[in-house]
Design an enzyme around this catalytic site. Sequence first.
Site, PDB file in Angstrom:
ATOM      1  N   ASN A  86       0.860  -1.175   0.000  1.00  0.00           N
ATOM      2  CA  ASN A  86       0.000   0.000   0.000  1.00  0.00           C
ATOM      3  C   ASN A  86       0.900   1.229   0.000  1.00  0.00           C
ATOM      4  OD1 ASN A  86      -2.360  -1.607   0.289  1.00  0.00           O
ATOM      5  ND2 ASN A  86      -1.972  -1.781   2.482  1.00  0.00           N
ATOM      6  N   HIS A  97       6.791   3.385   6.493  1.00  0.00           N
ATOM      7  CA  HIS A  97       8.075   2.706   6.281  1.00  0.00           C
ATOM      8  C   HIS A  97       7.755   1.595   5.297  1.00  0.00           C
ATOM      9  CE1 HIS A  97      12.026   0.965   8.081  1.00  0.00           C
ATOM     10  NE2 HIS A  97      11.648   0.152   7.100  1.00  0.00           N
ATOM     11  N   HIS A  99       6.903  -1.423   3.231  1.00  0.00           N
ATOM     12  CA  HIS A  99       6.724  -2.818   3.667  1.00  0.00           C
ATOM     13  C   HIS A  99       5.842  -3.551   2.673  1.00  0.00           C
ATOM     14  CE1 HIS A  99       3.516  -0.401   5.512  1.00  0.00           C
ATOM     15  NE2 HIS A  99       2.741  -1.470   5.377  1.00  0.00           N
TER      16      HIS A  99
HETATM   17  P1  AMP Z   1      -0.279  -0.571   5.836  1.00  0.00           P
HETATM   18  O1  AMP Z   1      -1.706  -0.234   6.200  1.00  0.00           O
HETATM   19  O2  AMP Z   1      -0.087  -1.156   4.500  1.00  0.00           O
HETATM   20  O3  AMP Z   1       0.621   0.618   6.109  1.00  0.00           O
HETATM   21  O4  AMP Z   1       0.142  -1.724   6.835  1.00  0.00           O
HETATM   22  C1  AMP Z   1       0.510  -1.512   8.159  1.00  0.00           C
HETATM   23  C2  AMP Z   1       0.326  -2.818   8.861  1.00  0.00           C
HETATM   24  O5  AMP Z   1       1.069  -2.766  10.072  1.00  0.00           O
HETATM   25  C3  AMP Z   1      -1.124  -3.133   9.252  1.00  0.00           C
HETATM   26  O6  AMP Z   1      -1.518  -4.353   8.623  1.00  0.00           O
HETATM   27  C4  AMP Z   1      -1.068  -3.262  10.770  1.00  0.00           C
HETATM   28  O7  AMP Z   1      -1.908  -4.293  11.257  1.00  0.00           O
HETATM   29  C5  AMP Z   1       0.393  -3.552  11.016  1.00  0.00           C
HETATM   30  N1  AMP Z   1       0.906  -3.172  12.322  1.00  0.00           N
HETATM   31  C6  AMP Z   1       0.739  -1.994  12.961  1.00  0.00           C
HETATM   32  N2  AMP Z   1       1.400  -1.991  14.130  1.00  0.00           N
HETATM   33  C7  AMP Z   1       2.009  -3.203  14.240  1.00  0.00           C
HETATM   34  C8  AMP Z   1       2.850  -3.828  15.217  1.00  0.00           C
HETATM   35  N3  AMP Z   1       3.214  -3.193  16.350  1.00  0.00           N
HETATM   36  N4  AMP Z   1       3.263  -5.090  14.996  1.00  0.00           N
HETATM   37  C9  AMP Z   1       2.909  -5.742  13.881  1.00  0.00           C
HETATM   38  N5  AMP Z   1       2.139  -5.217  12.896  1.00  0.00           N
HETATM   39  C10 AMP Z   1       1.688  -3.963  13.084  1.00  0.00           C
HETATM   40 ZN    ZN Z   2      11.338   3.470   9.463  1.00  0.00          ZN
END
Ligand code: AMP
Ligand code: ZN
Length: 113
Positions: A86, A97, A99
């Site tokens: 995304n 960041h 991912h």
């Molecule tokens: P996005 O919405 O593509 O930016 O994805 C961010 C993802 O990070 C989401 O699927 C969240 O559930 C996940 N997320 C947020 N905080 C944490 C955390 N502390 N540990 C693991 N996943 C997380």
């Molecule tokens: Zn970072």
Amino acid sequence: MDNCLFCKIIAGEIPSTKVYEDDDVFAFRDINPQAPVHILVVPKQHICCARAVNAENSACVAKCFEAIAKIAKAEGLDNGYRVINNCGEDGGQTVMHLHFHLLGGLKLSEKMV
Ligand code: AMP
Ligand code: ZN
């Protein structure tokens, strides 16, 4: 990068369920899984998003995809999986960041493309 959640996870300052790590890549289970296997694959280098990928830093994207292939094999995703990025507000990105979501463990539906 100060105040970046995933940089803090990579540094071990915030706990995570790590599934893979090498010199360039860190991977951990998503806290809110959308499939039986939902892993976030993250370059250790702070890159905010896909928009910021360029000739200087794109090697870490390749490293992420090398890691994804290894993780998918280790997780038993032999029948396939989905990789999602995304980007930015319209893409629904919530953590700035870069991912990649690795999703699998069932026949995935809700395809957009
Ligand atoms: P996005 O919405 O593509 O930016 O994805 C961010 C993802 O990070 C989401 O699927 C969240 O559930 C996940 N997320 C947020 N905080 C944490 C955390 N502390 N540990 C693991 N996943 C997380
Ligand atoms: Zn970072």
